[in-house]
Design a protein around this motif. Sequence first.
Motif, mmCIF file in Angstrom:
data_model
loop_
_atom_site.group_PDB
_atom_site.id
_atom_site.type_symbol
_atom_site.label_atom_id
_atom_site.label_comp_id
_atom_site.label_asym_id
_atom_site.label_seq_id
_atom_site.Cartn_x
_atom_site.Cartn_y
_atom_site.Cartn_z
ATOM 1 N N LEU A 40 22.276 63.235 29.352
ATOM 2 C CA LEU A 40 20.767 63.774 30.852
ATOM 3 C C LEU A 40 20.254 64.731 31.163
ATOM 4 N N LEU A 41 19.609 65.442 30.145
ATOM 5 C CA LEU A 41 19.142 66.331 31.318
ATOM 6 C C LEU A 41 18.629 66.479 32.720
ATOM 7 N N PRO A 42 18.935 67.351 34.026
ATOM 8 C CA PRO A 42 19.204 67.226 35.020
ATOM 9 C C PRO A 42 17.987 66.248 36.297
ATOM 10 N N GLU A 43 16.149 66.302 35.075
ATOM 11 C CA GLU A 43 15.649 66.197 35.131
ATOM 12 C C GLU A 43 15.433 64.368 34.970
ATOM 13 N N ALA A 44 15.524 63.817 33.941
ATOM 14 C CA ALA A 44 16.035 62.525 33.765
ATOM 15 C C ALA A 44 17.373 61.855 34.605
ATOM 16 N N LEU A 45 18.235 62.444 35.024
ATOM 17 C CA LEU A 45 19.217 62.077 35.427
ATOM 18 C C LEU A 45 19.013 62.150 37.109
ATOM 19 N N GLU A 46 17.916 62.705 37.527
ATOM 20 C CA GLU A 46 16.912 62.522 38.587
ATOM 21 C C GLU A 46 16.632 61.428 38.988
ATOM 22 N N VAL A 47 15.816 60.849 37.814
ATOM 23 C CA VAL A 47 14.909 60.144 37.449
ATOM 24 C C VAL A 47 15.913 57.937 37.643
ATOM 25 N N VAL A 48 16.824 58.891 37.026
ATOM 26 C CA VAL A 48 17.632 57.392 37.437
ATOM 27 C C VAL A 48 18.806 57.093 38.621
ATOM 28 N N GLN A 49 18.908 58.150 38.540
ATOM 29 C CA GLN A 49 20.080 58.604 40.139
ATOM 30 C C GLN A 49 19.942 57.003 41.069
ATOM 31 N N ASP A 50 19.434 56.751 41.487
ATOM 32 C CA ASP A 50 18.563 55.934 42.171
ATOM 33 C C ASP A 50 19.588 54.657 42.223
ATOM 34 N N GLU A 51 19.181 54.413 40.803
ATOM 35 C CA GLU A 51 19.552 53.240 39.863
ATOM 36 C C GLU A 51 20.933 53.308 39.515
ATOM 37 N N LEU A 52 20.939 54.400 39.421
ATOM 38 C CA LEU A 52 22.823 54.427 38.659
ATOM 39 C C LEU A 52 24.108 54.581 40.429
ATOM 40 N N CYS A 53 22.989 55.263 41.300
ATOM 41 C CA CYS A 53 24.119 54.302 42.486
ATOM 42 C C CYS A 53 24.412 53.395 42.707
ATOM 43 N N SER A 54 23.397 52.939 42.827
ATOM 44 C CA SER A 54 22.976 50.916 43.221
ATOM 45 C C SER A 54 23.047 50.746 42.486
ATOM 46 N N CYS A 105 28.309 50.709 28.579
ATOM 47 C CA CYS A 105 26.975 51.151 27.753
ATOM 48 C C CYS A 105 26.840 52.892 27.836
ATOM 49 N N ASP A 106 25.628 52.893 26.944
ATOM 50 C CA ASP A 106 25.910 55.132 26.585
ATOM 51 C C ASP A 106 24.166 54.793 26.999
ATOM 52 N N LEU A 107 23.655 55.967 28.242
ATOM 53 C CA LEU A 107 22.503 56.001 28.233
ATOM 54 C C LEU A 107 21.849 57.144 27.416
ATOM 55 N N GLY A 108 21.008 56.390 27.058
ATOM 56 C CA GLY A 108 20.818 57.677 25.689
ATOM 57 C C GLY A 108 21.678 58.519 24.088
ATOM 58 N N SER A 109 22.288 57.429 23.586
ATOM 59 C CA SER A 109 22.937 56.900 22.785
ATOM 60 C C SER A 109 22.533 57.103 21.501
ATOM 61 N N GLY A 110 21.595 57.926 21.607
ATOM 62 C CA GLY A 110 21.329 59.637 20.146
ATOM 63 C C GLY A 110 22.053 57.907 19.128
ATOM 64 N N GLY A 119 35.537 48.730 40.650
ATOM 65 C CA GLY A 119 35.774 49.392 39.474
ATOM 66 C C GLY A 119 34.815 50.077 37.895
ATOM 67 N N ARG A 120 33.249 50.078 39.012
ATOM 68 C CA ARG A 120 32.704 50.554 37.751
ATOM 69 C C ARG A 120 33.106 52.022 37.731
ATOM 70 N N ARG A 121 32.396 52.906 36.887
ATOM 71 C CA ARG A 121 32.896 54.263 36.542
ATOM 72 C C ARG A 121 32.039 54.739 35.644
ATOM 73 N N LEU A 122 30.885 55.433 36.087
ATOM 74 C CA LEU A 122 29.776 56.452 35.359
ATOM 75 C C LEU A 122 30.302 57.555 34.994
ATOM 76 N N VAL A 123 30.180 58.082 34.326
ATOM 77 C CA VAL A 123 30.950 60.005 33.106
ATOM 78 C C VAL A 123 29.551 59.803 32.884
ATOM 79 N N CYS A 124 28.963 61.305 33.264
ATOM 80 C CA CYS A 124 28.255 61.987 32.832
ATOM 81 C C CYS A 124 28.687 63.626 32.322
ATOM 82 N N SER A 125 27.904 64.344 31.368
ATOM 83 C CA SER A 125 27.981 65.160 30.494
ATOM 84 C C SER A 125 27.608 66.524 30.972
#
Length: 173
Positions: free
Chosen positions: A95-109, A26-31, A116-122
């Motif tokens: 995502l910009l840092p402000e957007a990452l901050e908004v979804v960080q808790d959901e991503l960590c959850s 899944c790509d969040l903010g897939s452009g 086995g789940r993996r998260l890659v941030c650019s």
Amino acid sequence: PFVASGMDIVDKILELAGVEKGDVVCDLGSGDGRIPIRAAQLFGVRARGIELDSKLVASSRAKAAELGVDKLVEFVEGDIREVDLSDCTVIVCFLLPEALEVVQDELCSWLGASRGRRLVCSYWGLRGLKETRKEEHGKYANETLYLYTQESLGSASGEGAASALMPAPAPAP
């Protein structure tokens, strides 16, 4: 704002995530949809792009159909905070840092819910978490990729770091 990653970076993202048959990417903010489309092309995996811009969603769908991966890839017009990610094994986000901050808790959850789940941030990482792996890419080594796994949650510290999301150890018998 939508900024496309080069295809060389897209390939590095998927490589760093260790995408393999059976994953759901899944790509969040897939452009323009290049990451989900590429994941389907290279690995034959199901992939999803979440994007607010309806024009980008429409063009992503058209591109997936043109390339013959529309049966594997779906594009959803919507807010990344309101999408069910439970079936995903890999999440990618630029995502910009402000957007990452908004979804960080959901991503960590999400990350802590299943091994086995993996998260890659650019470019920007998650505040308070130690990445499992960090790589520099791009023509001038100017694009940082951060890989997070469930083990990253054990390094959480500070407000919003979601250290409480790590499962508690089972009590001794």
